[in-house]
Scaffold this motif. Structure first.
Motif, short mmCIF file in Angstrom:
data_model
loop_
_atom_site.label_atom_id
_atom_site.label_comp_id
_atom_site.label_asym_id
_atom_site.label_seq_id
_atom_site.Cartn_x
_atom_site.Cartn_y
_atom_site.Cartn_z
N LEU A 54 4.68 3.30 9.94
CA LEU A 54 3.78 3.99 9.03
C LEU A 54 3.41 3.18 7.79
CD1 LEU A 54 5.27 7.58 9.23
CD2 LEU A 54 2.98 6.90 9.98
N PHE A 55 4.07 2.07 7.56
CA PHE A 55 3.67 1.19 6.46
C PHE A 55 2.43 0.36 6.81
CE2 PHE A 55 8.07 1.95 5.18
CZ PHE A 55 7.94 2.10 3.81
N THR A 107 0.81 -1.22 0.00
CA THR A 107 0.00 0.00 0.00
C THR A 107 0.85 1.27 0.00
OG1 THR A 107 -1.76 -1.15 1.18
CG2 THR A 107 -1.82 1.26 1.20
N TRP A 108 1.90 1.30 0.82
CA TRP A 108 2.71 2.51 0.99
C TRP A 108 4.08 2.30 0.36
CZ3 TRP A 108 -0.12 6.46 2.13
CH2 TRP A 108 -1.31 6.25 2.85
N ALA A 109 4.55 3.33 -0.35
CA ALA A 109 5.83 3.26 -1.05
C ALA A 109 6.97 3.88 -0.26
CB ALA A 109 5.73 3.95 -2.41
N ALA A 110 6.67 4.91 0.53
CA ALA A 110 7.73 5.60 1.26
C ALA A 110 7.14 6.29 2.47
CB ALA A 110 8.43 6.61 0.37
N THR A 111 7.96 6.41 3.51
CA THR A 111 7.54 7.09 4.74
C THR A 111 8.69 7.96 5.25
OG1 THR A 111 8.35 5.32 6.21
CG2 THR A 111 6.07 5.14 5.39
N TRP A 112 8.32 9.03 5.96
CA TRP A 112 9.30 9.91 6.60
C TRP A 112 8.76 10.27 7.98
CZ3 TRP A 112 7.52 10.30 1.66
CH2 TRP A 112 8.45 10.22 0.61
N ALA A 113 9.61 10.29 8.98
CA ALA A 113 9.19 10.61 10.34
C ALA A 113 10.19 11.57 10.97
CB ALA A 113 9.06 9.35 11.18
N ILE A 114 9.68 12.52 11.74
CA ILE A 114 10.51 13.55 12.39
C ILE A 114 10.30 13.45 13.89
CG2 ILE A 114 10.98 16.02 12.57
CD1 ILE A 114 9.56 16.28 9.79
N ALA A 133 6.35 19.88 7.00
CA ALA A 133 7.00 19.61 5.71
C ALA A 133 6.26 20.34 4.59
CB ALA A 133 7.01 18.11 5.43
N GLU A 134 7.02 20.86 3.65
CA GLU A 134 6.45 21.52 2.47
C GLU A 134 6.42 20.50 1.33
OE1 GLU A 134 7.69 24.90 -0.84
OE2 GLU A 134 8.79 24.77 1.06
N LEU A 135 5.21 20.05 0.98
CA LEU A 135 5.08 19.10 -0.12
C LEU A 135 4.80 19.85 -1.41
CD1 LEU A 135 3.18 16.09 1.47
CD2 LEU A 135 5.61 16.62 1.46
N PHE A 136 5.21 19.27 -2.53
CA PHE A 136 5.12 19.96 -3.80
C PHE A 136 3.82 19.70 -4.54
CE2 PHE A 136 9.98 19.51 -3.83
CZ PHE A 136 10.11 20.64 -3.02
N PHE A 137 2.88 19.03 -3.88
CA PHE A 137 1.54 18.88 -4.45
C PHE A 137 0.58 18.73 -3.29
CE2 PHE A 137 3.88 14.90 -4.57
CZ PHE A 137 3.08 14.03 -3.84
N TRP A 146 3.56 9.20 20.39
CA TRP A 146 4.96 9.52 20.63
C TRP A 146 5.33 10.96 20.25
CZ3 TRP A 146 8.09 4.64 18.65
CH2 TRP A 146 7.90 3.58 19.56
N GLY A 147 4.37 11.72 19.74
CA GLY A 147 4.66 13.10 19.37
C GLY A 147 5.54 13.24 18.14
N VAL A 148 5.37 12.33 17.17
CA VAL A 148 6.21 12.31 15.97
C VAL A 148 5.40 12.82 14.78
CG1 VAL A 148 7.50 10.82 14.38
CG2 VAL A 148 7.56 10.38 16.85
N GLU A 149 5.99 13.74 14.01
CA GLU A 149 5.36 14.21 12.79
C GLU A 149 5.83 13.35 11.61
OE1 GLU A 149 3.02 16.16 13.13
OE2 GLU A 149 3.46 16.96 15.13
N TRP A 150 4.99 13.28 10.57
CA TRP A 150 5.33 12.34 9.50
C TRP A 150 4.68 12.69 8.18
CZ3 TRP A 150 0.98 10.08 7.48
CH2 TRP A 150 -0.17 10.06 8.30
N VAL A 151 5.24 12.09 7.12
CA VAL A 151 4.69 12.11 5.75
C VAL A 151 4.79 10.69 5.22
CG1 VAL A 151 5.01 12.98 3.40
CG2 VAL A 151 5.47 14.49 5.36
N ARG A 152 3.80 10.27 4.42
CA ARG A 152 3.95 9.01 3.71
C ARG A 152 3.29 9.12 2.34
NH1 ARG A 152 0.14 4.70 7.14
NH2 ARG A 152 -1.84 5.82 6.93
N MET A 153 3.81 8.31 1.41
CA MET A 153 3.33 8.32 0.03
C MET A 153 2.92 6.91 -0.35
SD MET A 153 5.36 9.54 -3.40
CE MET A 153 4.63 9.30 -5.05
N SER A 154 1.75 6.78 -0.95
CA SER A 154 1.23 5.47 -1.32
C SER A 154 1.81 5.02 -2.65
CB SER A 154 -0.30 5.53 -1.42
OG SER A 154 -0.69 6.34 -2.52
N THR A 155 1.63 3.74 -2.93
CA THR A 155 2.15 3.18 -4.18
C THR A 155 1.41 3.71 -5.41
OG1 THR A 155 0.76 1.23 -3.78
CG2 THR A 155 3.08 1.08 -3.16
N ASP A 156 0.23 4.33 -5.20
CA ASP A 156 -0.46 4.93 -6.34
C ASP A 156 -0.26 6.44 -6.40
OD1 ASP A 156 -2.07 5.80 -4.29
OD2 ASP A 156 -3.90 4.81 -5.00
#
Length: 291
Positions: A243-244, A222-229, A276-280, A255-265
């Motif tokens: 996050l996967f 389902t998820w292609a990539a994740t990022w956690a701060i 985080a500043e995302l480009f879309f 845990w008070g963690v911020e995050w971004v994730r991108m799906s496989t689609d």
């Protein structure tokens, strides 16, 4: 700041800061010690012996890492499990890097019965090969930063995309999982850590990669990539893995963690407070932590 680049534990490192030769020696010693204890790709490591023989393994890292694995396992319904090593080996990601896949194999769900731990040691009642990939690199980044506590000024430690910044703000791109030359956004780190995980890293065969659901032994889809701060890299690394799976965002909130994730689609989402500043455009995820 000067930049020191080197390879260790199967990845490239970059450390920016005013390091002396003694500082570099201390970093190399810390990495070597961690690798001797925890690398399942070394025949002479302590964790490999635990996988062959069981018994007791001495390590100051055992309790912090396995405590975090217990929380990850509970949050993801068992999808994250440090005995996933046998699942990875079944698909060809073994110590010899055979990359010859067989049938998926679920990791033992009773890992907390087979493996017990306390400060300074882990004990396996039967031979049990641990794989700490869910958070181990983040733990090592934190250990390196601790070794460099007396280095003056700003410091950046980057171990193959697991990054911890001490001091001034650093802007970091979030690499697109399907195009390493592009980024889906940027994040600014200041006295914090950013860890990422993606299915394009350590991938082989037809749809095979290192992020597995331990309950089935199958690669996640389902998820292609994740990022956690997070304030420290081990926490960020652990959440990037969680996050996967379902339950990952709720754990991040607790845990008070911020995050971004991108799906496989190609969809992206982020935690409500993520800067985080995302480009879309992307939706914000809304999750309430369990009481």
């Amino acid at each position: 700041m000067t930049v020191w680049r080197f390879d260790a534990i199967g990845t490239g490192w970059e450390i920016e800061g005013a390091l002396t030769d003694d500082d570099r020696d201390a970093v190399q010693a810390e990495i070597a010690r961690f690798d001797r204890e925890w690398s399942r790709f070394r025949d002479d490591s302590a964790v490999t012996r635990l996988g062959r023989e069981g018994g007791r393994m001495l390590s100051a890292d055992a309790a912090p890492m396995l405590d975090a694995f217990r929380a990850l396992s509970a949050a993801t319904g068992g999808a994250v499990n440090p005995l996933v090593a046998q699942s990875l080996e079944a698909l060809g990601y073994d110590a010899s890097y055979s990359l010859v896949p067989g049938e998926p194999v679920a990791a033992p769900s009773d890992w907390m019965t087979r493996v017990t731990w306390a400060d300074g040691a882990v004990t396996a009642s039967v031979p049990s090969l641990l794989d700490i990939g869910a958070l181990g690199k983040g733990r090592l980044v934190d250990l390196v930063v601790a070794r460099l506590r007396d280095v003056p000024g700003d410091l950046v430690v980057d171990a193959g995309g697991d990054i911890r910044v001490r001091g001034g703000a650093v802007r970091i791109g979030l690499e697109h999982p399907y195009d390493p030359s592009a980024a889906i956004g940027v994040v600014t780190l200041e006295d914090a850590a950013l860890c990422a995980s993606a299915i394009n890293r350590r991938a082989w065969g037809d749809g095979l990669h290192h992020v597995l659901d331990a309950r089935s032994g199958d690669p996640v889809r389902t998820w292609a990539a994740t990022w956690a701060i997070a304030p420290d890299a081990m926490t960020a690394d652990a959440v990037a893995t969680a996050l996967f799976f379902d339950g990952g965002p709720a754990l991040a909130e607790r845990w008070g963690v911020e995050w971004v994730r991108m799906s496989t689609d190609g969809r992206a989402e982020s935690s409500p407070g993520c800067t985080a500043e995302l480009f879309f455009a992307r939706p914000r995820a809304h999750h309430r932590a369990e009481e």
